[in-house]
Enzyme design. Sequence first.
Site, PDB file in Angstrom:
ATOM      1  N   TYR A 139       0.819  -1.211   0.000  1.00 26.63           N
ATOM      2  CA  TYR A 139       0.000   0.000   0.000  1.00 26.63           C
ATOM      3  C   TYR A 139       0.858   1.269   0.000  1.00 26.63           C
ATOM      4  O   TYR A 139       0.396   2.333   0.382  1.00 26.63           O
ATOM      5  CB  TYR A 139      -0.926   0.043   1.231  1.00 26.63           C
ATOM      6  CG  TYR A 139      -1.960  -1.070   1.318  1.00 26.63           C
ATOM      7  CD1 TYR A 139      -2.048  -2.083   0.372  1.00 26.63           C
ATOM      8  CD2 TYR A 139      -2.874  -1.079   2.362  1.00 26.63           C
ATOM      9  CE1 TYR A 139      -3.001  -3.095   0.480  1.00 26.63           C
ATOM     10  CE2 TYR A 139      -3.831  -2.076   2.472  1.00 26.63           C
ATOM     11  CZ  TYR A 139      -3.884  -3.086   1.530  1.00 26.63           C
ATOM     12  OH  TYR A 139      -4.834  -4.075   1.645  1.00 26.63           O
ATOM     13  N   LYS A 189       5.293 -14.423   3.420  1.00 22.70           N
ATOM     14  CA  LYS A 189       5.025 -15.329   2.293  1.00 22.70           C
ATOM     15  C   LYS A 189       6.347 -15.482   1.543  1.00 22.70           C
ATOM     16  O   LYS A 189       6.458 -15.156   0.353  1.00 22.70           O
ATOM     17  CB  LYS A 189       3.920 -14.720   1.405  1.00 22.70           C
ATOM     18  CG  LYS A 189       3.453 -15.620   0.270  1.00 22.70           C
ATOM     19  CD  LYS A 189       2.768 -16.878   0.709  1.00 22.70           C
ATOM     20  CE  LYS A 189       2.471 -17.764  -0.495  1.00 22.70           C
ATOM     21  NZ  LYS A 189       2.015 -19.123  -0.101  1.00 22.70           N
ATOM     22  N   ASP A 222      -0.977 -17.997   3.968  1.00 20.93           N
ATOM     23  CA  ASP A 222      -2.080 -18.898   3.619  1.00 20.93           C
ATOM     24  C   ASP A 222      -2.334 -19.901   4.757  1.00 20.93           C
ATOM     25  O   ASP A 222      -3.482 -20.168   5.121  1.00 20.93           O
ATOM     26  CB  ASP A 222      -1.854 -19.600   2.268  1.00 20.93           C
ATOM     27  CG  ASP A 222      -0.408 -19.948   1.990  1.00 20.93           C
ATOM     28  OD1 ASP A 222       0.456 -19.689   2.862  1.00 20.93           O
ATOM     29  OD2 ASP A 222      -0.119 -20.495   0.918  1.00 20.93           O
ATOM     30  N   ASP A 246      -4.182  -6.375   6.670  1.00 20.33           N
ATOM     31  CA  ASP A 246      -5.514  -5.892   6.302  1.00 20.33           C
ATOM     32  C   ASP A 246      -6.458  -7.079   6.100  1.00 20.33           C
ATOM     33  O   ASP A 246      -7.555  -7.142   6.669  1.00 20.33           O
ATOM     34  CB  ASP A 246      -5.392  -5.061   5.014  1.00 20.33           C
ATOM     35  CG  ASP A 246      -6.656  -4.303   4.680  1.00 20.33           C
ATOM     36  OD1 ASP A 246      -7.584  -4.262   5.525  1.00 20.33           O
ATOM     37  OD2 ASP A 246      -6.735  -3.742   3.573  1.00 20.33           O
ATOM     38  N   ASP A 250      -9.773  -8.669   8.766  1.00 22.76           N
ATOM     39  CA  ASP A 250     -11.197  -8.888   8.463  1.00 22.76           C
ATOM     40  C   ASP A 250     -11.576 -10.327   8.804  1.00 22.76           C
ATOM     41  O   ASP A 250     -12.661 -10.595   9.340  1.00 22.76           O
ATOM     42  CB  ASP A 250     -11.514  -8.623   6.986  1.00 22.76           C
ATOM     43  CG  ASP A 250     -11.739  -7.148   6.672  1.00 22.76           C
ATOM     44  OD1 ASP A 250     -11.094  -6.307   7.331  1.00 22.76           O
ATOM     45  OD2 ASP A 250     -12.540  -6.834   5.775  1.00 22.76           O
TER      46      ASP A 250
HETATM   47 MG    MG Z   1      -9.620  -3.615   5.500  1.00 22.58          MG
END
Ligand code: MG
Length: 355
Positions: A139, A189, A222, A246, A250
């Site tokens: 980001y 990763k 993962d 991020d 969630d």
């Molecule tokens: Mg989010």
Amino acid sequence: MTQPGAAVRLAVIPGDGVGPEVIGATVPVLAAAVSAQGGELQVTELDWGGERFLREGAAMPADAADVAKEHDAVLFGAVGRPDVPDHELVWGLIIGLRQQLDLAVNIRPVQAFAGVPTKVRDTDGVDLVIVRENTEGEYVGAGGVAHAGSGHDLGIEVAVHSRRVIERAAHHAFALAGKRSGKLSLVTKSNAMRHGYPLWDRVVAEVGEQYPGVELETVLVDAMAARMIQAPRSLDVLLAGNLFGDILSDLAAVLAGGMGMAPSANVLPGGDVPGIYEPVHGSAPDIAGRGVANPVACLLSGALLLEDLGHTKAAHGIRQAVAAALLDPQNHTPDLGGSATTADLASAVLNRMET
Ligand code: MG
Ligand code: NAI
């Protein structure tokens, strides 16, 4: 830090969609919590967000970071509206502010409250914290579009991982793990991405040498996604880059009852800038305007805010009241399977603070 009896200068950005609804439910609770400790909440409301973008062409003013710095902390609702491209508001406000204030980490605690139904079975006792790097990674905003509109358009998105930024996030995560269970899980990763994430693995292990009381494990993202659902109680503090943090937050929110339950803090540990505290969720246009958004994520973000400012008792009072209100299904909003409104749940919390 402000003193428990002193005034708290709070900037509030309600934003779009359910943002103003959950903020409207939270500010009176914060005010009550602060005044119960003999302090005073001074609120500056800022009209930043989608409407301002449509009116003035920018979601926030050019001196937004300076305006934020005139306050002890910022409470933010959410941005995003169907008639404005998402990046204009998400970048034009929250990601932009995180970068301008250099808010190094995004702290996302996930706690299962008794009495709250979850779609995942057996989540009793889940209590974990995701420490997400907040300024770089995927980001960072580096990249561009080549051959735009030619039919051969090329989107280039460059991930950036720097030692300095990994180090400061790692220090925060190790210190937090040291205060909790002494276990830290680094999420990377490095089997598929050979540059940035191996750097994370090396730098975090190096920082770990300064925290002999904390046990570090490194888990591929993962595998972490599966473990989070299968064995969430095996996790305590997670450290992840911007993208993985991020996504995993969630997912983790589902363990606590969903997006309406997940708070967060954007902070620069040890730095002299105000933190931004916000629910993890977005503007939820599918339920906005109906007064049924769950205010808990925002209320708990407010508790994180007060705690960071040194108002520990006020923060504790809010958490206790939220936990007590959630025990009664009458106070559950539709996302939790109930029929309470945002205002119903907020007043149940307020009542339990006053008693
Ligand atoms: Mg989010
Ligand atoms: P979202 O988090 O707004 O909604 C996802 C789902 O969770 C929806 O079904 C929504 O109804 C539900 N939900 C969210 N908050 C809730 C609450 N307090 N109570 C009950 N249910 C709740 O994510 P989505 O739909 O991907 O994005 C909507 C808009 O929000 C987009 O414009 C997006 O860019 C923006 N967004 C903004 C963020 C921010 O301001 N920090 C973060 C994430 C998304």
